[in-house]
Design a protein around this motif. Sequence first.
Motif, mmCIF file in Angstrom:
data_model
loop_
_atom_site.group_PDB
_atom_site.id
_atom_site.type_symbol
_atom_site.label_atom_id
_atom_site.label_comp_id
_atom_site.label_asym_id
_atom_site.label_seq_id
_atom_site.Cartn_x
_atom_site.Cartn_y
_atom_site.Cartn_z
ATOM 1 N N TRP A 1 0.816 -1.204 0.000
ATOM 2 C CA TRP A 1 0.000 0.000 0.000
ATOM 3 C C TRP A 1 0.855 1.262 0.000
ATOM 4 O O TRP A 1 1.600 1.512 0.975
ATOM 5 N N PRO A 2 0.770 2.093 -1.036
ATOM 6 C CA PRO A 2 1.424 3.401 -0.985
ATOM 7 C C PRO A 2 0.791 4.250 0.117
ATOM 8 O O PRO A 2 -0.439 4.296 0.257
ATOM 9 N N GLN A 3 1.622 4.927 0.885
ATOM 10 C CA GLN A 3 1.150 5.730 2.004
ATOM 11 C C GLN A 3 1.632 7.166 1.863
ATOM 12 O O GLN A 3 2.807 7.414 1.591
ATOM 13 N N LYS A 4 0.735 8.097 2.055
ATOM 14 C CA LYS A 4 1.117 9.495 2.186
ATOM 15 C C LYS A 4 1.357 9.789 3.663
ATOM 16 O O LYS A 4 1.289 8.893 4.498
ATOM 17 N N SER B 1 -3.460 6.295 3.891
ATOM 18 C CA SER B 1 -3.225 5.481 2.710
ATOM 19 C C SER B 1 -3.648 6.241 1.460
ATOM 20 O O SER B 1 -4.594 7.029 1.489
ATOM 21 N N ALA B 2 -2.920 6.020 0.393
ATOM 22 C CA ALA B 2 -3.338 6.538 -0.910
ATOM 23 C C ALA B 2 -4.199 5.457 -1.562
ATOM 24 O O ALA B 2 -3.714 4.368 -1.852
ATOM 25 N N ILE B 3 -5.475 5.740 -1.754
ATOM 26 C CA ILE B 3 -6.385 4.703 -2.246
ATOM 27 C C ILE B 3 -7.248 5.228 -3.394
ATOM 28 O O ILE B 3 -7.462 6.423 -3.540
ATOM 29 N N ASP B 4 -7.733 4.267 -4.184
ATOM 30 C CA ASP B 4 -8.711 4.535 -5.240
ATOM 31 C C ASP B 4 -8.253 5.614 -6.214
ATOM 32 O O ASP B 4 -9.040 6.469 -6.636
ATOM 33 N N CYS B 5 -6.986 5.553 -6.601
ATOM 34 C CA CYS B 5 -6.489 6.506 -7.595
ATOM 35 C C CYS B 5 -6.981 6.108 -8.983
ATOM 36 O O CYS B 5 -7.155 4.923 -9.273
ATOM 37 N N PRO B 6 -7.219 7.072 -9.869
ATOM 38 C CA PRO B 6 -7.739 6.748 -11.201
ATOM 39 C C PRO B 6 -6.889 5.732 -11.957
ATOM 40 O O PRO B 6 -7.430 4.926 -12.724
ATOM 41 N N ARG C 1 -6.394 -8.411 -8.255
ATOM 42 C CA ARG C 1 -7.077 -7.357 -8.999
ATOM 43 C C ARG C 1 -7.558 -6.250 -8.060
ATOM 44 O O ARG C 1 -7.421 -5.052 -8.360
ATOM 45 N N TYR C 2 -8.123 -6.633 -6.935
ATOM 46 C CA TYR C 2 -8.644 -5.647 -5.988
ATOM 47 C C TYR C 2 -7.523 -4.766 -5.447
ATOM 48 O O TYR C 2 -7.671 -3.539 -5.338
ATOM 49 N N GLN C 3 -6.387 -5.376 -5.093
ATOM 50 C CA GLN C 3 -5.291 -4.602 -4.526
ATOM 51 C C GLN C 3 -4.708 -3.635 -5.540
ATOM 52 O O GLN C 3 -4.303 -2.522 -5.197
ATOM 53 N N TRP C 4 -4.641 -4.034 -6.814
ATOM 54 C CA TRP C 4 -4.188 -3.083 -7.831
ATOM 55 C C TRP C 4 -5.167 -1.919 -7.939
ATOM 56 O O TRP C 4 -4.762 -0.753 -7.965
ATOM 57 N N ARG C 5 -6.455 -2.240 -7.968
ATOM 58 C CA ARG C 5 -7.466 -1.199 -8.132
ATOM 59 C C ARG C 5 -7.497 -0.256 -6.926
ATOM 60 O O ARG C 5 -7.581 0.967 -7.086
ATOM 61 N N LYS C 6 -7.406 -0.804 -5.735
ATOM 62 C CA LYS C 6 -7.549 -0.012 -4.509
ATOM 63 C C LYS C 6 -6.267 0.735 -4.148
ATOM 64 O O LYS C 6 -6.313 1.893 -3.701
ATOM 65 N N HIS C 7 -5.126 0.079 -4.328
ATOM 66 C CA HIS C 7 -3.868 0.641 -3.836
ATOM 67 C C HIS C 7 -2.787 0.785 -4.907
ATOM 68 O O HIS C 7 -2.110 1.808 -4.962
ATOM 69 N N GLY C 8 -2.602 -0.250 -5.722
ATOM 70 C CA GLY C 8 -1.480 -0.238 -6.652
ATOM 71 C C GLY C 8 -1.487 0.914 -7.624
ATOM 72 O O GLY C 8 -0.429 1.448 -7.983
ATOM 73 N N GLY C 9 -2.673 1.319 -8.039
ATOM 74 C CA GLY C 9 -2.767 2.430 -8.978
ATOM 75 C C GLY C 9 -2.264 3.745 -8.426
ATOM 76 O O GLY C 9 -1.995 4.675 -9.186
ATOM 77 N N CYS C 10 -2.108 3.830 -7.118
ATOM 78 C CA CYS C 10 -1.602 5.057 -6.484
ATOM 79 C C CYS C 10 -0.076 5.091 -6.422
ATOM 80 O O CYS C 10 0.498 6.021 -5.846
ATOM 81 N N SER C 11 0.572 4.099 -7.005
ATOM 82 C CA SER C 11 2.029 4.021 -6.954
ATOM 83 C C SER C 11 2.720 4.754 -8.104
ATOM 84 O O SER C 11 3.949 4.822 -8.132
ATOM 85 N N ASP C 12 1.948 5.261 -9.065
ATOM 86 C CA ASP C 12 2.510 5.875 -10.272
ATOM 87 C C ASP C 12 3.251 4.868 -11.137
ATOM 88 O O ASP C 12 4.112 5.233 -11.937
ATOM 89 N N LEU C 13 2.931 3.593 -10.977
ATOM 90 C CA LEU C 13 3.581 2.539 -11.745
ATOM 91 C C LEU C 13 2.575 1.864 -12.672
ATOM 92 O O LEU C 13 1.373 1.861 -12.406
ATOM 93 N N ALA C 14 3.092 1.285 -13.735
ATOM 94 C CA ALA C 14 2.281 0.391 -14.546
ATOM 95 C C ALA C 14 2.015 -0.877 -13.732
ATOM 96 O O ALA C 14 2.758 -1.195 -12.794
ATOM 97 N N PRO C 15 0.960 -1.617 -14.064
ATOM 98 C CA PRO C 15 0.660 -2.830 -13.286
ATOM 99 C C PRO C 15 1.846 -3.774 -13.148
ATOM 100 O O PRO C 15 2.131 -4.274 -12.047
ATOM 101 N N ALA C 16 2.569 -4.024 -14.235
ATOM 102 C CA ALA C 16 3.693 -4.969 -14.160
ATOM 103 C C ALA C 16 4.744 -4.496 -13.171
ATOM 104 O O ALA C 16 5.304 -5.291 -12.417
#
Length: 205
Positions: free
Chosen positions: A60-63, A67-72, A97-112
């Motif tokens: 989980w990316p954290q500010k 937590s940084a969550i639900d980023c576009p 899938r849920y963790q990417w959608r909820k948290h991973g997208g806030c990392s500024d990274l591509a899914p891979a």
Amino acid sequence: MSVLALGLWGAPSTGRAQSFDFYVLALSWSPGFCAVEGQDKAREQCAPGAHTGFVVHGLWPQKANASAIDCPAGQRPIPRAVLDEARDLFPSEGLARYQWRKHGGCSDLAPAAWFNDVRRARAAINVPPSWVSVRSDRQMEPEDILRQFREANLRLRPGMAAISCPRMIFQEIRICMSADLRDFVSCPQVVQQSCRARSISVKAP
């Protein structure tokens, strides 16, 4: 490659700028998770004989204060090949899938790249030997669990990890790591939410 170009555990640093302050690696103790959440919520994880120890809940990316969550960016589709490679990381594809959608997208990274960070973070953690073959339920103090992880991971110090214990059952350890995964970091806002019970139940597989 210079020493500074390497992460703490030998993986190359990307050198990218981060929009968050640090990561939290959440490792669920699967027997405790299933005791609290029930099989209906995580059928694959809680099936008899499946995932009997620590499993990745999320990275989980954290500010600074939350937590940084639900980023576009979390709505970006995950390539099939990436999900296939992550099968050994998460107890189910649905959770991945849920963790990417909820948290991973806030990392500024591509899914891979984010799933690669999940793999690097998990590989950096040594599970204490006493947790490899838990054969019966027991009572433990949360601080004893944290101490065992500190002894197994010498750079992990007090104030860098927390315990989750809903219903007085050990469910999860949350370990704070730098955004580039080079080291463990202090995280007062995470630690202050750690389990304060004197004794909690550790469920056996």
